[in-house]
Design a protein around this motif. Structure first.
Motif, mmCIF file in Angstrom:
data_model
loop_
_atom_site.group_PDB
_atom_site.id
_atom_site.type_symbol
_atom_site.label_atom_id
_atom_site.label_comp_id
_atom_site.label_asym_id
_atom_site.label_seq_id
_atom_site.Cartn_x
_atom_site.Cartn_y
_atom_site.Cartn_z
ATOM 1 N N VAL A 1 23.896 36.388 32.670
ATOM 2 C CA VAL A 1 23.927 35.560 31.464
ATOM 3 C C VAL A 1 24.501 34.177 31.720
ATOM 4 O O VAL A 1 24.594 33.365 30.804
ATOM 5 C CB VAL A 1 24.735 36.258 30.342
ATOM 6 C CG1 VAL A 1 24.087 37.551 29.952
ATOM 7 C CG2 VAL A 1 26.168 36.472 30.761
ATOM 8 N N GLY A 2 24.906 33.900 32.955
ATOM 9 C CA GLY A 2 25.444 32.585 33.269
ATOM 10 C C GLY A 2 26.821 32.341 32.694
ATOM 11 O O GLY A 2 27.181 31.203 32.390
ATOM 12 N N LEU A 3 27.608 33.389 32.517
ATOM 13 C CA LEU A 3 28.939 33.279 31.928
ATOM 14 C C LEU A 3 29.979 33.669 32.972
ATOM 15 O O LEU A 3 29.847 34.708 33.611
ATOM 16 C CB LEU A 3 29.049 34.201 30.707
ATOM 17 C CG LEU A 3 30.235 34.007 29.773
ATOM 18 C CD1 LEU A 3 30.167 32.640 29.109
ATOM 19 C CD2 LEU A 3 30.245 35.096 28.706
ATOM 20 N N PRO A 4 31.019 32.852 33.172
ATOM 21 C CA PRO A 4 32.054 33.202 34.154
ATOM 22 C C PRO A 4 32.728 34.523 33.815
ATOM 23 O O PRO A 4 32.751 34.963 32.659
ATOM 24 C CB PRO A 4 33.036 32.020 34.052
ATOM 25 C CG PRO A 4 32.225 30.885 33.530
ATOM 26 C CD PRO A 4 31.210 31.513 32.609
ATOM 27 N N SER A 5 33.308 35.158 34.844
ATOM 28 C CA SER A 5 33.902 36.483 34.682
ATOM 29 C C SER A 5 34.997 36.500 33.627
ATOM 30 O O SER A 5 35.105 37.451 32.837
ATOM 31 C CB SER A 5 34.462 36.960 36.028
ATOM 32 O OG SER A 5 33.466 36.936 37.026
ATOM 33 N N LEU A 6 35.829 35.457 33.602
ATOM 34 C CA LEU A 6 36.925 35.421 32.632
ATOM 35 C C LEU A 6 36.410 35.454 31.206
ATOM 36 O O LEU A 6 36.924 36.205 30.364
ATOM 37 C CB LEU A 6 37.752 34.148 32.858
ATOM 38 C CG LEU A 6 38.843 33.867 31.820
ATOM 39 C CD1 LEU A 6 39.891 34.961 31.846
ATOM 40 C CD2 LEU A 6 39.483 32.497 32.073
ATOM 41 N N TRP A 7 35.345 34.675 30.934
ATOM 42 C CA TRP A 7 34.831 34.615 29.571
ATOM 43 C C TRP A 7 34.043 35.869 29.202
ATOM 44 O O TRP A 7 33.892 36.171 28.012
ATOM 45 C CB TRP A 7 33.969 33.365 29.399
ATOM 46 C CG TRP A 7 34.761 32.113 29.633
ATOM 47 C CD1 TRP A 7 34.598 31.206 30.633
ATOM 48 C CD2 TRP A 7 35.880 31.657 28.865
ATOM 49 N NE1 TRP A 7 35.527 30.205 30.541
ATOM 50 C CE2 TRP A 7 36.332 30.451 29.465
ATOM 51 C CE3 TRP A 7 36.540 32.128 27.733
ATOM 52 C CZ2 TRP A 7 37.407 29.736 28.968
ATOM 53 C CZ3 TRP A 7 37.619 31.419 27.243
ATOM 54 C CH2 TRP A 7 38.036 30.242 27.854
ATOM 55 N N VAL A 8 33.537 36.603 30.195
ATOM 56 C CA VAL A 8 32.930 37.913 29.906
ATOM 57 C C VAL A 8 33.977 38.860 29.337
ATOM 58 O O VAL A 8 33.757 39.533 28.322
ATOM 59 C CB VAL A 8 32.286 38.503 31.168
ATOM 60 C CG1 VAL A 8 31.851 39.942 30.925
ATOM 61 C CG2 VAL A 8 31.089 37.679 31.603
ATOM 62 N N LEU A 9 35.150 38.905 29.958
ATOM 63 C CA LEU A 9 36.224 39.769 29.473
ATOM 64 C C LEU A 9 36.709 39.324 28.092
ATOM 65 O O LEU A 9 36.975 40.152 27.224
ATOM 66 C CB LEU A 9 37.376 39.769 30.475
ATOM 67 C CG LEU A 9 37.052 40.295 31.874
ATOM 68 C CD1 LEU A 9 38.257 40.150 32.787
ATOM 69 C CD2 LEU A 9 36.620 41.744 31.813
ATOM 70 N N VAL A 10 36.813 38.008 27.892
ATOM 71 C CA VAL A 10 37.245 37.493 26.590
ATOM 72 C C VAL A 10 36.223 37.852 25.508
ATOM 73 O O VAL A 10 36.581 38.279 24.408
ATOM 74 C CB VAL A 10 37.452 35.970 26.659
ATOM 75 C CG1 VAL A 10 37.696 35.384 25.278
ATOM 76 C CG2 VAL A 10 38.622 35.635 27.575
ATOM 77 N N ALA A 11 34.928 37.687 25.818
ATOM 78 C CA ALA A 11 33.882 37.989 24.843
ATOM 79 C C ALA A 11 33.892 39.463 24.464
ATOM 80 O O ALA A 11 33.737 39.816 23.281
ATOM 81 C CB ALA A 11 32.515 37.593 25.408
ATOM 82 N N VAL A 12 34.068 40.349 25.448
ATOM 83 C CA VAL A 12 34.107 41.787 25.164
ATOM 84 C C VAL A 12 35.313 42.128 24.296
ATOM 85 O O VAL A 12 35.214 42.895 23.331
ATOM 86 C CB VAL A 12 34.132 42.586 26.473
ATOM 87 C CG1 VAL A 12 34.440 44.047 26.207
ATOM 88 C CG2 VAL A 12 32.801 42.475 27.187
ATOM 89 N N THR A 13 36.465 41.553 24.605
ATOM 90 C CA THR A 13 37.680 41.847 23.841
ATOM 91 C C THR A 13 37.560 41.366 22.402
ATOM 92 O O THR A 13 37.858 42.102 21.451
ATOM 93 C CB THR A 13 38.886 41.192 24.517
ATOM 94 O OG1 THR A 13 38.978 41.633 25.877
ATOM 95 C CG2 THR A 13 40.168 41.558 23.795
ATOM 96 N N VAL A 14 37.125 40.119 22.217
ATOM 97 C CA VAL A 14 37.001 39.564 20.864
ATOM 98 C C VAL A 14 35.914 40.288 20.080
ATOM 99 O O VAL A 14 36.096 40.640 18.904
ATOM 100 C CB VAL A 14 36.710 38.045 20.932
ATOM 101 C CG1 VAL A 14 36.457 37.478 19.545
ATOM 102 C CG2 VAL A 14 37.869 37.317 21.586
ATOM 103 N N GLY A 15 34.755 40.537 20.709
ATOM 104 C CA GLY A 15 33.680 41.236 20.018
ATOM 105 C C GLY A 15 34.051 42.646 19.633
ATOM 106 O O GLY A 15 33.729 43.108 18.527
#
Length: 396
Positions: free
Chosen positions: A332-346
């Protein structure tokens, strides 16, 4: 301000928006009921759109190989073009149903056997519990004396239990009726959505052309171009996310099967398939498979269940920190840190659905923000050395 026709329309529009906003704030309950009614009406179409979007990912792969036109043929074969889409949809549905059937065939029988073994082990557990209580009574006689002196009004207890059963039976009947109605409504809505998704897949190119015509007819060309660009980016990102999520689930299932087979854990194939299926839920889904797998192994060998949990924690750390951010994050072209943030917030806002939606959504927002920042930096002629850390303002 000059009161010409255009400015008058703007003022009237602002006034109308203010009146509607005031009315909405004063009637929030009515407004929420109205939106809930609209969502209920649109539910089959929303479900159909989601189903069509998910099925479109394998459909495009299958369609490349089904009834392909012969490049050496000079005459176009119209019958192939007409049958290509229906045949691809049928093969896609068969492939999805086949995968689900295989997964259920591997998981459900083993769970049934485990529950049967648990049922057979209950008498032994009761005997062990009785021996444990007897041993405690011998070691701690004051507890046995306290239980002997305990006075209980068995008539009152019986009446309470009888009243609870009578009230519970009525509540259970009402609950059963409401649950049955909800299940019937859900099945009917899903069926309508499924039929609608087939129509969407059959005519997706035509629908795309019609939507573009509407955009260019009612909006300026710049707005229409930007909207189409964002929708194209969103479609590509969500499709890549689905592909990456399925790839990650397959990798995790194969990893579990290899390690469990190596250390001779029971039910290696069944638990690996279960972990792969539940791993479709980002990051946290595999824990569901771990709980069921540990329960199944616990019935056979409690010590192996403990080591299975240890193995799961190790593999989950490898998957969560190495495999998932790289496979899904790169797709998806998203850095690893923001993948974890997106999963947590979602997950905290919308649960499992939020986990599935927020990663590609954050990827789209991240890409748009990166493009906007790059364009504004270029317009302001900011030197790259300033954000690369090679030059500080004091050095200028």
């Amino acid at each position: 301000m000059e009161f010409n026709r255009q400015n008058t329309r703007k003022v009237l529009g602002i006034v109308a928006f203010g009146v509607l906003l005031y009315w909405g704030l004063q009637n929030l309950s009515s407004l929420s009921d109205f939106f809930r009614f609209l969502v209920g009406l649109a539910a089959p179409f929303l479900i159909g759109a989601c189903i069509a979007f998910i099925l479109n990912v394998p459909l495009r792969l299958i369609e490349r190989w089904v009834l392909r036109p012969n490049p050496k043929s000079k005459k176009p074969q119209l019958w192939k073009e007409k049958l290509r889409r229906p045949a691809s949809i049928v093969l896609t549905l068969l492939a999805v149903i086949g995968l689900l059937a295989i997964a259920m065939f591997l998981i459900v029988p083993e769970l049934g056997n485990s529950l049967a073994m648990l049922k057979n082990s209950i008498p032994g557990f009761i005997k062990q519990a009785e021996q444990w209580i007897t041993a405690i009574s011998v070691r701690m006689p004051e507890i046995a004396g306290w239980l002997t002196k305990l006075e209980l009004d068995w008539n009152q207890i019986g009446q309470t239990v009888l009243g609870f059963v009578q009230n519970g039976a009525g509540n259970l009947l009402n609950s059963t009726i409401s649950v049955a109605a909800s299940i019937f409504s859900g099945v009917f809505t899903f069926f309508l959505g499924f039929v609608f998704s087939i129509y969407l897949l059959m005519q997706k190119e035509k629908l795309a052309r019609q939507c573009k015509k509407l955009l260019y007819a009612f909006f300026p060309s710049t707005v229409a171009d930007r909207t189409i660009s964002i929708l194209t980016l969103s479609n590509r990102t969500f499709s890549s996310f689905l592909t990456g999520q399925c790839t990650e689930a397959v990798i995790l299932g194969m990893l579990f099967f290899a390690v469990m087979s190596l250390f001779r854990f029971p039910y290696a194939l069944m638990i690996s398939v279960l972990v792969a299926v539940t791993a479709l839920i980002p990051i946290f889904g595999a824990f569901i498979g771990c709980a069921v797998g540990a329960f199944v192994i616990l019935i056979i060998n409690p010590m192996q269940a403990f080591w299975f949990v240890v193995m799961f924690i190790i593999l989950q750390q490898i998957e969560g920190n190495l495999i998932y951010p790289r496979v899904v994050g790169n797709s998806v072209g998203l850095p690893s840190l923001w993948v974890l943030v997106a999963v947590t917030v979602g997950g905290s806002t919308m649960g499992v659905v939020g986990m599935l939606i927020f990663i590609p959504l954050c990827s789209v927002l991240y890409t748009l923000l990166r493009e906007t920042v790059g364009r504004r930096l270029a317009q302001r002629r900011i030197s790259p050395e300033k954000w690369n850390g090679e030059q500080t303002p004091e050095e200028e």
